[in-house]
Design an enzyme around this catalytic site. Sequence first.
Site, PDB file in Angstrom:
ATOM      1  N   SER A 124       0.855  -1.188   0.000  1.00 20.11           N
ATOM      2  CA  SER A 124       0.000   0.000   0.000  1.00 20.11           C
ATOM      3  C   SER A 124       0.891   1.237   0.000  1.00 20.11           C
ATOM      4  CB  SER A 124      -0.893   0.018   1.253  1.00 20.11           C
ATOM      5  OG  SER A 124      -1.535   1.274   1.400  1.00 20.11           O
ATOM      6  N   TYR A 137      -1.747  -0.856  10.534  1.00 21.39           N
ATOM      7  CA  TYR A 137      -1.893  -1.243   9.125  1.00 21.39           C
ATOM      8  C   TYR A 137      -0.718  -0.715   8.308  1.00 21.39           C
ATOM      9  CZ  TYR A 137      -3.799  -1.488   4.380  1.00 21.39           C
ATOM     10  OH  TYR A 137      -3.985  -1.742   3.044  1.00 21.39           O
TER      11      TYR A 137
END
Length: 232
Positions: A124, A137
């Site tokens: 990401s 995350y």
Amino acid sequence: MNEEYGLAEALHKLGNKVIISGRNKERLEETINANPGMSAVELNIQDPANVKSVAQQLIEEYPDLNVLFNNAGIYVPDDPSDVVDEEVLVQTVTTNLLGPIRMASALLGHLKSKEEAYIINTTSILGFVPVARGAIYSATKAALHSYTLTQRYILKDTSVRVLEIAPPLVQTQMINYDPNAMPLVPFIEETIQVLGTDTDEVLVEEAKMYRNNPGPNEGVFVNQVNDMLTGQ
């Protein structure tokens, strides 16, 4: 398009044999029913024993398997200035980081036996520009990026190529369909196009400014992004 399996559906439509996985049997069946020829296998990526058994099942049932697409991920907002939620911490790290490592480990012997094989890890942009309310995350995606680099290096003299897809924020249920995020369909279309090139890092245009941020002053941009997100 099923957002959870959007990339899988796109690859299936291009004529690839696709086997999807996940814990939700109903959702798996719904997806393969909508895509004749696609297959599915139930997998709990948080369970090391299940990862090993499913990997063995895949090798036995699909001996031509030559691509592992590590796309599992969960995002739960957290606050690094407060007491950590142990359940969120363990589940996020186990799913986003340990899961891909364990899955690759379980399939590597098989993949290396193929003339051409691929491991594709989905990270990401938050691995490069972390968000304060998604610290865990973001950290797992940064760690998976690091692992991907070393995995690619160590496998460079084998038949296995290691690719990384680093998406920007995309309009999915994971981020409550944030209107400021990239729409799902254009993201999938552009990602498929870049996958068709010879690059090791699969980046859509919208992700490149974030991917290019790390450096001596990377904290400046990280702070600017987080100020924007928190309205400061």
